[in-house]
Design an enzyme around this catalytic site. Sequence first.
Site, mmCIF file in Angstrom:
data_model
loop_
_atom_site.group_PDB
_atom_site.id
_atom_site.type_symbol
_atom_site.label_atom_id
_atom_site.label_comp_id
_atom_site.label_asym_id
_atom_site.label_seq_id
_atom_site.Cartn_x
_atom_site.Cartn_y
_atom_site.Cartn_z
ATOM 1 N N GLY A 4 -50.315 61.706 2.125
ATOM 2 C CA GLY A 4 -50.031 60.377 1.592
ATOM 3 C C GLY A 4 -51.356 59.742 1.245
ATOM 4 O O GLY A 4 -52.189 60.375 0.614
ATOM 5 N N SER A 19 -54.545 58.136 3.092
ATOM 6 C CA SER A 19 -55.067 58.033 4.457
ATOM 7 C C SER A 19 -55.486 56.606 4.842
ATOM 8 O O SER A 19 -55.303 56.203 5.986
ATOM 9 C CB SER A 19 -56.216 59.012 4.678
ATOM 10 O OG SER A 19 -57.208 58.838 3.711
ATOM 11 N N CYS A 57 -53.126 67.283 4.634
ATOM 12 C CA CYS A 57 -53.787 66.451 3.624
ATOM 13 C C CYS A 57 -54.221 65.098 4.226
ATOM 14 O O CYS A 57 -55.109 65.101 5.073
ATOM 15 C CB CYS A 57 -52.872 66.315 2.412
ATOM 16 S SG CYS A 57 -53.813 66.004 0.929
ATOM 17 N N ARG A 76 -55.153 65.827 -4.858
ATOM 18 C CA ARG A 76 -56.286 64.954 -4.457
ATOM 19 C C ARG A 76 -56.718 65.301 -3.028
ATOM 20 O O ARG A 76 -56.805 64.456 -2.143
ATOM 21 C CB ARG A 76 -55.893 63.474 -4.543
ATOM 22 C CG ARG A 76 -55.922 62.964 -5.962
ATOM 23 C CD ARG A 76 -56.377 61.532 -6.061
ATOM 24 N NE ARG A 76 -55.598 60.641 -5.236
ATOM 25 C CZ ARG A 76 -56.082 59.594 -4.594
ATOM 26 N NH1 ARG A 76 -57.346 59.311 -4.650
ATOM 27 N NH2 ARG A 76 -55.285 58.831 -3.901
ATOM 28 N N HIS A 81 -50.605 71.117 0.840
ATOM 29 C CA HIS A 81 -49.266 70.612 1.205
ATOM 30 C C HIS A 81 -48.279 71.755 1.459
ATOM 31 O O HIS A 81 -47.549 72.136 0.541
ATOM 32 C CB HIS A 81 -48.721 69.743 0.063
ATOM 33 C CG HIS A 81 -49.351 68.404 -0.020
ATOM 34 N ND1 HIS A 81 -48.839 67.301 0.616
ATOM 35 C CD2 HIS A 81 -50.467 67.985 -0.643
ATOM 36 C CE1 HIS A 81 -49.611 66.256 0.393
ATOM 37 N NE2 HIS A 81 -50.601 66.640 -0.382
ATOM 38 N N GLU A 126 -45.530 71.727 2.835
ATOM 39 C CA GLU A 126 -44.134 71.251 2.794
ATOM 40 C C GLU A 126 -43.571 71.244 1.378
ATOM 41 O O GLU A 126 -42.376 71.045 1.196
ATOM 42 C CB GLU A 126 -44.039 69.855 3.428
ATOM 43 C CG GLU A 126 -44.615 68.697 2.618
ATOM 44 C CD GLU A 126 -46.151 68.642 2.601
ATOM 45 O OE1 GLU A 126 -46.803 69.595 3.083
ATOM 46 O OE2 GLU A 126 -46.692 67.664 2.079
HETATM 47 N N1 GLN Z 1 -56.468 61.551 -1.302
HETATM 48 C C1 GLN Z 1 -55.614 61.162 -0.238
HETATM 49 C C2 GLN Z 1 -56.353 60.374 0.825
HETATM 50 O O1 GLN Z 1 -57.532 60.416 0.943
HETATM 51 C C3 GLN Z 1 -54.925 62.357 0.390
HETATM 52 C C4 GLN Z 1 -54.049 63.012 -0.628
HETATM 53 C C5 GLN Z 1 -52.821 63.640 -0.089
HETATM 54 O O2 GLN Z 1 -52.417 63.439 1.066
HETATM 55 N N2 GLN Z 1 -52.156 64.350 -0.952
HETATM 56 O O3 GLN Z 1 -55.700 59.714 1.564
#
Ligand code: GLN
Length: 205
Positions: A48, A50, A80, A138, A173, A175
């Site tokens: 998500g 962070s 992630c 990302r 990911h 999932e």
């Molecule tokens: N770039 C997001 C972050 O730093 C992490 C990306 C993700 O969870 N897909 O929170």
Amino acid sequence: MVKRIGVLALQGDFREHIKAIGKCGVKGIDIRLPAQLDGIEALIIPGGESTTINKLLIKYNFINALDRFNDMGKPIFGTCAGMIMLAKKVVGEEFGLGFIDATVQRNAYGRQIDSFEEYIDLKLNNLKKDKFKAIFIRAPKILEIGENVEVLAKAKNEIVLARQENVIISSFHPELGNDIRIHEYFLSMVNNLKKKREKENVRAF
Ligand code: GLN
């Protein structure tokens, strides 16, 4: 065998994790309040954003409850943004619960358009050896790990899946997609560590 595990449901793609563990025959419980951690054996922290997850963890008083959960040796899997939350050090940020001896950097593979897929080899004992399609969005990078951290997979020469005792992190990911081998691995680890804790408790009496 553990029948239910928690998925932190403050923000991010918790529903996809609940689906993935559902395919493994285990029920995922949405965790929205710290008191709910008492009733579960293991926790997934999803991907998500962070910074948002961190703010919500503080707002809803999760930090101490998560510390206790980890101190009990209960398994935690961070994917992630979830991985960022569990790291000991996050470059340029104040957060990081410090449950795994790893230094990570947010968004280190580039921006949203630099998201990518990569077929990777998994170093997991119990599973079919075919390559796993890892989806990076990302994604954060694992820059450094301590000597007690085991590398479970690499992509583009970088560590992307790692474990230290009860804690696993992935920069991708697992999932997303239909391959549930990493969730199966996590659930087998949950069952093994539960047995181990129970044995230790018996000895303590
Ligand atoms: N770039 C997001 C972050 O730093 C992490 C990306 C993700 O969870 N897909 O929170």
